[in-house]
Structure formats: C-alpha cells, structure tokens
Design a protein around this motif. Structure first.
Motif, short mmCIF file in Angstrom:
data_model
loop_
_atom_site.label_atom_id
_atom_site.label_comp_id
_atom_site.label_asym_id
_atom_site.label_seq_id
_atom_site.Cartn_x
_atom_site.Cartn_y
_atom_site.Cartn_z
N ASN A 1 -0.68 1.41 10.20
CA ASN A 1 0.16 0.57 11.14
C ASN A 1 -0.25 -0.99 10.69
OD1 ASN A 1 2.40 -0.13 13.15
ND2 ASN A 1 0.51 -0.98 14.07
N SER A 2 -1.50 -1.26 10.92
CA SER A 2 -2.20 -2.47 10.60
C SER A 2 -1.74 -3.11 9.15
CB SER A 2 -3.56 -2.51 10.73
OG SER A 2 -3.98 -3.79 10.50
N TYR A 3 -1.82 -2.32 8.04
CA TYR A 3 -1.57 -2.77 6.75
C TYR A 3 -0.10 -3.09 6.63
CZ TYR A 3 -6.24 -0.81 4.53
OH TYR A 3 -7.23 -0.49 4.35
N ILE A 4 0.62 -2.20 7.37
CA ILE A 4 2.13 -2.50 7.03
C ILE A 4 2.66 -3.64 8.02
CG2 ILE A 4 4.40 -1.77 7.89
CD1 ILE A 4 3.37 1.19 7.58
N GLN A 5 1.86 -3.96 9.26
CA GLN A 5 2.43 -5.14 9.78
C GLN A 5 1.69 -6.16 9.16
OE1 GLN A 5 3.95 -5.39 12.81
NE2 GLN A 5 4.29 -3.17 12.80
N LYS A 6 0.60 -6.19 8.69
CA LYS A 6 -0.08 -7.55 8.09
C LYS A 6 0.58 -7.54 6.67
CE LYS A 6 -4.12 -7.74 10.70
NZ LYS A 6 -5.63 -7.93 10.44
N GLY A 7 1.12 -6.56 6.08
CA GLY A 7 1.63 -6.71 4.72
C GLY A 7 0.32 -6.80 3.71
N GLN A 8 -0.76 -6.81 4.07
CA GLN A 8 -1.92 -6.61 3.27
C GLN A 8 -3.09 -5.92 3.39
OE1 GLN A 8 -3.07 -10.62 3.17
NE2 GLN A 8 -3.74 -10.67 5.30
N ILE A 9 -4.14 -5.61 2.85
CA ILE A 9 -5.08 -4.70 3.21
C ILE A 9 -5.98 -5.26 4.40
CG2 ILE A 9 -7.48 -3.82 2.35
CD1 ILE A 9 -6.29 -3.64 -0.43
N ASP A 10 -6.32 -4.56 5.13
CA ASP A 10 -6.94 -4.97 6.50
C ASP A 10 -8.53 -4.63 6.23
OD1 ASP A 10 -8.33 -4.33 9.18
OD2 ASP A 10 -6.60 -5.32 9.80
N GLN A 11 -9.24 -5.89 6.30
CA GLN A 11 -10.65 -5.64 5.84
C GLN A 11 -11.46 -4.82 6.88
OE1 GLN A 11 -11.74 -6.92 2.99
NE2 GLN A 11 -13.50 -5.63 3.30
N PHE A 12 -11.03 -4.66 7.95
CA PHE A 12 -11.62 -3.80 9.04
C PHE A 12 -11.48 -2.28 8.63
CE2 PHE A 12 -11.39 -1.08 12.88
CZ PHE A 12 -12.85 -1.26 13.17
N SER B 1 -2.39 1.38 0.62
CA SER B 1 -1.95 0.15 -0.23
C SER B 1 -1.07 0.28 -1.40
CB SER B 1 -3.27 -0.72 -0.74
OG SER B 1 -4.10 -0.94 0.43
N ILE B 2 -1.16 1.47 -1.74
CA ILE B 2 -0.36 1.87 -2.99
C ILE B 2 1.10 2.24 -2.36
CG2 ILE B 2 0.31 3.89 -4.63
CD1 ILE B 2 -2.66 3.85 -5.08
N TYR B 3 1.15 2.88 -1.33
CA TYR B 3 2.37 3.22 -0.77
C TYR B 3 3.28 1.83 -0.15
CZ TYR B 3 -0.27 7.57 -0.21
OH TYR B 3 -0.96 8.46 -0.26
N THR B 4 2.55 1.09 0.27
CA THR B 4 3.31 -0.32 0.93
C THR B 4 3.49 -1.31 -0.27
OG1 THR B 4 1.01 -1.03 1.36
CG2 THR B 4 2.42 0.00 2.99
N GLY B 5 3.19 -0.92 -1.61
CA GLY B 5 3.20 -1.79 -2.47
C GLY B 5 2.38 -3.04 -2.87
N GLN B 6 1.06 -2.99 -1.92
CA GLN B 6 0.06 -3.99 -2.05
C GLN B 6 -0.51 -4.00 -3.41
OE1 GLN B 6 -2.19 -4.13 1.50
NE2 GLN B 6 -0.44 -2.95 2.68
N ILE B 7 -0.76 -2.70 -3.91
CA ILE B 7 -1.45 -2.78 -5.24
C ILE B 7 -0.49 -1.66 -5.91
CG2 ILE B 7 -3.76 -3.14 -4.65
CD1 ILE B 7 -4.18 -0.29 -4.30
N PRO B 8 -0.38 -1.74 -7.48
CA PRO B 8 0.37 -1.11 -8.25
C PRO B 8 -0.25 0.42 -8.47
CG PRO B 8 -0.89 -2.46 -9.57
CD PRO B 8 -1.26 -3.05 -8.19
N LEU B 9 0.77 1.28 -8.43
CA LEU B 9 0.55 2.86 -8.48
C LEU B 9 -0.28 2.98 -9.80
CD1 LEU B 9 0.21 5.76 -7.94
CD2 LEU B 9 2.70 6.09 -8.64
#
Length: 214
Positions: free
Chosen positions: A42-53, A117-125
């Motif tokens: 949920n945090s990844y989706i909300q922020k649109g990027q990798i959550d460091q924690f 990160s892959i599913y949300t498109g933050q990094i390529p498959l």
C-alpha cells in the motif's frame, strides 16, 4: 558433559510437551508478516515509489530466511555425519513450521525488494539481473515445498514427498549464486557453508552405505 546433555534433553522434552500450544503461534507470525507486506504494498502504491523502510525490511526478511534455512537443514547434515547434538532435536520438532516461515519470509523479501516495484511500474520487468532470476527460481522451488508442507500432501505423495523435498539441495546452491553474484558478503559465505556441508554430508552418507553393502 552430563549436565550439558541433561539440560538439552529437559529443554527438548519441555518444548515437545508444549508444542500443541507453540505450533499455533507460528500461524500468527505468518499472518503478521503478510499484514506487514500488505502495508508495504500500500505504501509503494500511495507514494508511487520504493519506500525505503519497507525495502530495508524486505532485505532483512531475506537474510532471516537464509538463516532459518541453514538452521532447518542442520539436523540432516549432523545426522548423516552421525554427530549427535541433542538441542538440534528442537529444530526437528518444529521443522515444518520453520520451513513454512522460510517461504513466507522469502516471498515477502521478493515482493518488498522487487515484486511490488515491478507490478507498479516503478522498475521494468525486463531485463532483470541474473542474480534476481536465480533468486526467483529458488523462490519458485520453495513454493512447491511450502505447498506440500502438510500431512495431506505427505500421505498423498508417499515416497515422492521426500523426493520432492530434496529440492532443498538445489535451492541452497541457487541461493549461493543469488547472494554471491551480488557481492561476497557474510550472507553469501553463510549459505555457501551450509550448501557445502549439505553436499559433503550426502556424499559421505552415500559412500558409507555403499561400503556397508560391498
């Protein structure tokens, strides 16, 4: 020496008696990890990027899974070398639950470090580094062990159940490559040590049996 053996035996017997109360606690632990994973997603989706924690937590999930896998295979290694350390009987007592925990942690590790990160498109498959492909392959094999870690599967598969679970020998070496291709670290050395001990114990056991039948 006698005192050492006594306390190990006492500890094992106490835990064995309490196992009906201890085993359900593992289920709560599995659930807690999955809930944490959901919050991470949920945090990844909300922020649109990798959550460091959550990313760092995912890394430690992977390291914990490695450690537990080494612990889970230890009784088998010692048994083939005919080394008796009574306290390792505790590992055998909860081996199935620990094995499931290894998968839950490894699955969460993959999702928090790469999967989400892959599913949300933050990094390529594609393309993915070879160490990731190898790590995913190890997780895939772990999934089948997880899926059959129950009494029903054990009874249904019969002798094939043991054959299927021997895939752990392959998983160990895949994890050696997964960790070693990233960098040589305490974790790659740790899992390499257990993979080597596992292989050596299997060879030793085979030669010993062959000698007896000769």
């Amino acid at each position: 020496m006698t005192d050492s053996k006594d306390w190990q035996t006492d500890l094992y017997e106490n835990l064995a008696r309490k196992s009906p109360q201890i085993v359900p606690l593992f289920k709560y632990l599995y659930l807690a990890i999955i809930i944490f994973l959901i919050f991470g997603a949920n945090s990844y989706i909300q922020k649109g990027q990798i959550d460091q924690f959550f990313y760092t937590s995912g890394v430690w999930f992977g390291r914990t899974a490695l450690t537990l896998l080494g612990i889970v295979v230890l009784p088998g290694i010692l048994g083939r070398f005919a080394i008796e350390i009574k306290i390792t009987r505790i590992i055998t007592l909860f081996r199935r639950q620990l094995g499931i925990l290894v998968f839950v942690l490894a699955f969460s590790h993959y999702q928090l470090v790469r999967g989400i990160s892959i599913y949300t498109g933050q990094i390529p498959l594609f393309p993915r580094p070879i160490f990731e492909v190898i790590g995913t392959s190890a997780l895939f094999l772990l999934f089948f062990m997880f899926l059959t870690s129950n009494n029903f599967s054990q009874k249904t598969l019969g002798k094939n159940w043991k054959r299927l679970h021997r895939v752990v020998y392959i998983i160990l070496w895949l994890l050696v490559l997964h960790t070693g291709l990233q960098r040589i670290s305490i974790w790659s050395i740790f899992i390499f040590t257990f993979a080597l001990l596992e292989l050596t114990s299997l060879i030793y056991d085979y030669l010993k049996k062959k000698q007896k039948t000769a």
